[in-house]
Design a protein around this motif. Structure first.
Motif: not given
Length: 336
Positions: A161-167, A189-192, A198-199
């Motif tokens: 989710t943190g890598r590709v999703a909006d929510g 998110e940070h790792a990506a 963002t999410v």
């Protein structure tokens, strides 16, 4: 904080449309439907009617899965509904629970889920993509941006989710557990390389107003529903990696009958105590709702999504529109 609602597609078609109209007038910004085609009506014809009956509300599945429909089919119906609604569709998606298990099938894999997200989002946007050895493109789509919300609790789901999703959809109303889960999404998110926050975070849970004993009896089914996902987690991950506040209550769980899924008064909830019902749901007086919602905003919840299926649905929408949404709508969720 924004507000949404979710319905089981068990109401009459007329009432489903009426609830959508009432919710939009009350200030709800999102309307969602369960997608479990054996247990209830198919959601997409109902989403069509909801789109025609509303003007601003975003609409979507909470949630579909990659196994019930082949991803290009889901993409086609969402692109069509975007055209019909003026671009108001969201995709809520997970690995699959009741829609898969009532067919005697397990949830899909995380890899299948991530690939489905890629395919659906790209096709709705009008892109040409390679999928299973074939180039796919919708020549008719106007090219819509489709927000994707992933439902999940486990480390792999949160990382994806943190890598590709909006929510992120969290079927929980427990602020402490949500804070723990949101922290993992922010790390992903940070790792990506994505910007913090963002999410968007959605807390999806029943909300019932009134005497707490009655509220508990109306919503005790919900921790039983969540227990299905918790069982999957403890079967996959060492229990010490998961908080006891999430896993402890399933120790006396005997099983689960999906034919009584998300049902008020179901025997599925026999093992669920008052404490976990209070933690997982939003219950009691208006002031108690506001206090709980403030705590949810403090841990980063952007949208509170009411599982509106416990009785008194019109009354709950009316009270939220009159007393709760005006008090919370300007509340900015915390960002870790």
């Amino acid at each position: 904080m924004q507000f949404g609602f979710t319905l089981k597609p068990e109401n009459s078609i007329e009432r489903t449309v009426a609830l959508a109209r009432q919710a939009e007038a009350a200030g709800f910004v999102a309307g969602w439907l369960f997608d479990s085609h054996v247990l209830w009506r198919d959601p997409y014809p109902l989403l069509t009617l909801m789109a025609q009956a509303t003007e601003r509300m975003r609409l979507g599945t909470c949630v579909t899965n990659p196994g019930t429909r082949e991803p290009s089919v889901t993409a086609s119906v969402l692109a069509t509904l975007d055209e019909l609604s003026g671009g108001r569709m969201d995709l809520g998606i997970g690995r699959g629970d009741s829609a898969r298990r009532v067919l005697g099938k397990p949830p899909t894999t995380m890899a299948t889920l991530e690939e489905a997200i890629r395919v659906i989002r790209a096709l709705v946007a009008g892109e040409t993509i390679a999928y299973e050895g074939t180039d796919l493109h919708f020549p008719w789509t106007q090219g819509w941006e489709l927000p994707v919300w992933v439902a999940g609790y486990g480390p792999m789901a949160l990382a994806m989710t943190g890598r590709v999703a909006d929510g992120l959809i969290l079927q929980l109303g427990d602020p402490d557990l949500i804070a723990w889960l949101v922290g993992q999404v922010r790390e992903a998110e940070h790792a990506a390389g994505r910007a913090p926050g963002t999410v968007r975070i959605q807390a999806a849970a029943p909300a019932h107003i009134g005497d707490r004993a009655l509220c508990r009896e109306r919503t005790r089914w919900f921790p039983a529903l969540v227990s299905n996902h918790v069982v999957d987690l403890v079967n996959k991950y060492p229990r010490e990696q998961l908080p006891d506040a999430l896993t402890g209550y399933i120790r006396d769980r005997a099983g689960y009958d999906y034919l009584h899924h998300a049902e008020v008064g179901s025997s599925n909830a026999g093992f669920v105590g008052d404490d976990v019902t209070d933690r997982f749901c939003v219950l009691g007086s208006v002031d108690e709702h506001l206090a709980k919602l403030e705590r949810l905003a403090d841990v980063g919840v952007d949208q509170f999504n009411i599982y509106l299926m416990n009785g008194d649905e019109e009354s709950i929408l009316e009270i939220y529109g009159r007393e709760i949404i005006p008090a919370m709508v300007g509340r900015t969720p915390a960002r870790a």
